[in-house]
Design an enzyme around this catalytic site. Structure first.
Site, mmCIF file in Angstrom:
data_model
loop_
_atom_site.group_PDB
_atom_site.id
_atom_site.type_symbol
_atom_site.label_atom_id
_atom_site.label_comp_id
_atom_site.label_asym_id
_atom_site.label_seq_id
_atom_site.Cartn_x
_atom_site.Cartn_y
_atom_site.Cartn_z
ATOM 1 N N THR A 1 0.821 -1.206 0.000
ATOM 2 C CA THR A 1 0.000 0.000 0.000
ATOM 3 C C THR A 1 0.856 1.258 0.000
ATOM 4 O O THR A 1 1.971 1.254 0.542
ATOM 5 C CB THR A 1 -0.903 -0.020 1.257
ATOM 6 N N GLU B 1 0.321 3.538 1.871
ATOM 7 C CA GLU B 1 0.314 4.032 3.251
ATOM 8 C C GLU B 1 1.664 3.805 3.944
ATOM 9 O O GLU B 1 1.953 4.439 4.960
ATOM 10 C CB GLU B 1 -0.834 3.395 4.044
ATOM 11 N N TYR C 1 -1.463 -0.475 11.067
ATOM 12 C CA TYR C 1 -1.653 -1.186 9.786
ATOM 13 C C TYR C 1 -0.494 -0.900 8.837
ATOM 14 O O TYR C 1 0.151 -1.827 8.329
ATOM 15 C CB TYR C 1 -2.976 -0.756 9.137
#
Ligand code: NAD
Ligand code: TYD
Length: 376
Positions: A155, A157, A180
């Site tokens: 991701t 992120e 996460y």
């Protein structure tokens, strides 16, 4: 221990740095009962009819076999209920099914859940990935498989948060902010380490926020659609000014298919839709599209918007620079957001049974009836 040079000989042509195009024959997809994994399986099976696809998924709350009913009788597809952390099971599957690529989606994927319960994120996303890597390393070392890929789906992120300007490139340092994203960054670094240390032919993609069919309605877009249909409040975190870069899940799936076959082992590829939206603008857009679609008066759905307390550590802005993927492999998204969001709304309206199955919990009974607990 795997000789790094031996492995390099397997996957490079010997002419410069260019890898031969890879043509998988039997892939192990992890987490294929989730949102992106199930979309990927549908498109991969359709586009690669000669490749066997095995879906290893332990069916957490996010795993839903109803996502895969359309292909469950396909002779080239099989489902195995199991945990990526079960090393003997992973080893057996790799050997018995002569797996030549692991396409690794399985994860705990929801930021909010990682704030209230981070431990499972480390167990699944970090330790689970390491177990898959280690069993893949032994599988390669056995010499029973030739060309091989370990494909880590990650991701944007992991790069942390952007200010008003700039983009994440593949060179942006990892600066994860949520449990996460930290667990995904940890897994990405293990993937890098297995390439650097053992010569594992890895691929690692980092993608922006996905939307589309089979999206679990705890995530923003399906939650909005579901709550608007049912006239429930639409929670907007903080001031609603956080920015996400949205990509249709079928564009993501097409990019993964391409990178699996043509990506250079050891590489990282960003995948993004060049499609930044402030959360509040997305919320307003989905409200207005559904006013029209549901025959409600203009602005009616916007009355459902409810600003709520912000998510702790809420990343302000994500924006992906996917130019490397376009330049090296020619990938570009096919969906415009206008088409993609309209199609997605139609899908949720046409598949109310699927949504109700998820929100009522009925989808969990389905696999018990089909497979029983713990069966393969
Ligand atoms: P999801 O939560 O919808 O699905 C995850 C799947 O993994 C579920 O089917 C679940 O049962 C399975 N799973 C979880 N733990 C497992 C374990 N220990 N063993 C076997 N299976 C297990 O997630 P998603 O949104 O489809 O995301 C898939 C991957 O893509 C994740 O790795 C995520 O980090 C990444 N990703 C997601 C997005 C997004 O917008 N959703 C964006 C970029 C990257
Ligand atoms: P989400 O779909 O959870 O994806 P991620 O956190 O991985 O980006 O959230 C997308 C954005 O929407 C994020 O900025 C948080 C925000 N959000 C809300 O404002 N309300 C909600 O109910 C949810 C689930 C998310």
């Amino acid at each position: 221990m795997l000789e790094r040079n031996a492995c390099v000989l397997v996957y490079f042509s010997g002419k410069g740095d260019k890898p031969l195009a890879f043509s998988p024959k039997s892939i192990l997809v992890t987490g294929g009962a989730g949102f992106i994994g199930s979309n990927f399986i549908h498109s991969f099976v359709a586009n690669n009819p000669d490749c066997k696809v095995t879906n290893l998924d332990c069916l957490t709350y996010a795993g839903n076999l109803k996502n895969l009913t359309a292909i469950e009788n396909n002779p080239h597809y099989r489902f195995v209920r199991g945990d990526i952390g079960d090393a003997p099971l992973v080893a057996d599957l790799l050997t018995e099914l002569e797996i030549d690529a692991v396409v690794h989606f399985a994860a705990e994927s929801h930021v909010d859940r990682s704030i209230t319960g981070p431990e499972i994120f480390v167990r699944t996303n970090v330790l689970g990935t390491q177990i898959l890597l280690e069993e893949s390393r032994k599988h390669l070392q056995s010499g029973k498989v030739g060309d091989f890929r370990f494909f880590q789906i990650s991701t944007d992120e992991v790069y942390g948060s952007l200010g008003e300007t700039g983009y994440f490139t593949e060179q942006t340092p990892l600066a994860a902010n949520s449990p996460y994203s930290a667990s995904k960054a940890g897994a990405d670094l293990l993937v890098r380490a297995y390439h650097e240390t053992f010569g594992m032919p890895t691929l690692n993609t980092r993608c922006s926020n996905n939307y589309g069919p089979y999206h679990f309605p705890e995530k923003l877009i399906p939650l909005l659609i579901h709550n608007i249909i049912n006239k429930k409040p639409l929670p907007v975190y903080g001031d609603g000014q956080n920015v996400r870069d949205w990509l249709h899940v079928r564009d993501h799936s097409a990019a993964i298919d391409l990178i699996l076959k043509k990506g250079v082992p050891g590489s990282v590829y960003n995948i993004g839709g060049n499609n930044e939206w402030k959360n509040i603008d997305i919320v307003n857009l989905v409200c207005d599209l559904l006013d029209t679609r549901l025959g409600r008066s203009d602005g009616e759905n916007r009355h459902l918007i409810t600003f709520v307390k912000d998510r702790p550590g809420h990343d302000r802005r994500y924006a992906i620079d996917a130019s490397q993927l376009k330049r090296d492999l020619g990938w570009e998204p096919a969906f415009t957001f206008e088409n993609g969001i309209a199609e997605t709304i139609e899908w949720y309206l046409d598949n109310k049974e699927w949504v109700e199955g998820v929100t009522s919990g009925a989808y969990r009974e389905y696999y018990e009836q089909q497979y029983g607990r713990g069966s393969v």
